[in-house]
Design a protein around this motif. Sequence first.
Motif, PDB file in Angstrom:
ATOM      1  N   ARG A 152      -2.960   3.371  -8.404  1.00 30.34           N
ATOM      2  CA  ARG A 152      -3.099   4.919  -8.049  1.00 30.34           C
ATOM      3  C   ARG A 152      -2.070   5.614  -8.840  1.00 30.34           C
ATOM      4  N   THR A 153      -2.328   6.464  -9.610  1.00 31.44           N
ATOM      5  CA  THR A 153      -1.534   7.364 -10.719  1.00 31.44           C
ATOM      6  C   THR A 153      -0.696   8.067  -9.727  1.00 31.44           C
TER       7      THR A 153
ATOM      8  N   LYS B 189       2.151   5.580  -8.176  1.00 29.73           N
ATOM      9  CA  LYS B 189       2.131   5.488  -6.572  1.00 29.73           C
ATOM     10  C   LYS B 189       2.121   3.893  -5.982  1.00 29.73           C
ATOM     11  N   GLY B 190       1.403   3.095  -6.905  1.00 29.99           N
ATOM     12  CA  GLY B 190       0.955   1.843  -6.334  1.00 29.99           C
ATOM     13  C   GLY B 190      -0.178   1.234  -7.193  1.00 29.99           C
ATOM     14  N   TRP B 191       0.155  -0.124  -7.224  1.00 30.83           N
ATOM     15  CA  TRP B 191      -1.121  -0.907  -7.930  1.00 30.83           C
ATOM     16  C   TRP B 191      -1.310  -2.240  -6.998  1.00 30.83           C
TER      17      TRP B 191
ATOM     18  N   GLY C  22      -1.447  -1.834  -1.917  1.00 29.35           N
ATOM     19  CA  GLY C  22      -1.040  -2.095  -3.120  1.00 29.35           C
ATOM     20  C   GLY C  22       0.880  -1.949  -2.937  1.00 29.35           C
ATOM     21  N   SER C  23       1.262  -2.077  -4.279  1.00 28.09           N
ATOM     22  CA  SER C  23       2.795  -2.360  -4.033  1.00 28.09           C
ATOM     23  C   SER C  23       3.327  -1.680  -5.537  1.00 28.09           C
TER      24      SER C  23
ATOM     25  N   GLN D  35      -5.109   9.662  -9.163  1.00 25.19           N
ATOM     26  CA  GLN D  35      -6.466   9.224  -9.664  1.00 25.19           C
ATOM     27  C   GLN D  35      -6.205   7.496  -9.414  1.00 25.19           C
ATOM     28  N   LEU D  36      -7.431   7.272  -9.350  1.00 26.32           N
ATOM     29  CA  LEU D  36      -7.607   5.632  -9.239  1.00 26.32           C
ATOM     30  C   LEU D  36      -7.757   5.226 -10.648  1.00 26.32           C
TER      31      LEU D  36
END
Length: 188
Positions: free
Chosen positions: A156-157, A116-118, A140-141, A161-162
């Motif tokens: 964000r998976t 989903k993002g980091w 995040g991107s 989950q983080l």
Amino acid sequence: MIGLGGAYLVSSNNGAKATSPAAETPAASAPGAPAQGSDGALMNPSPSPPRETSASRPPASKPVGTVLWEGPLVISVGEPKDLDTAPPVHSRNSIENDVAVIPPGGHVLSPEIGLKGWMEWKDSAKAPSYADCSAVDTLGSKTQLKLKTGMVFCVRTKEGQLARLTVKELDGWASDARGTFDVVVWNR
């Protein structure tokens, strides 16, 4: 005849009352052996035991921010990882994978379909907590990150989950590229 609802017994017993397989009296058998009907067919065979796997989905009953999995993780070219399993593993279903290491221009962390993002964590004074990493939702991107030893980032998976990943070691080149990370995955 077999239908969606199960199996049906079709008989040509010339008007005699038909019985269903479930109503037949099982033949005497050894304890634990499957029961057999009078025609020798298995009745209510025992289900095979569940297959154990080395990774499983984390239980949903843990409180938000609880550590679900923590430890070292190697991510290699061609072996992206699903961070929603404990421990993280490569899923053959690419939509389940969250992160991959790719080789062009050195070691690059690439988002997989499920991610989903980091975001990179730039405060070297402390490791980001669950609360710190939750900023990935707004900051995040999904762009690729050129990796360096010591780099820390939050993820964000696919399942929400983080996770915090810290680059410990970068090895190999091209198709042999791999990164070793210290990983903490928290419950959503």
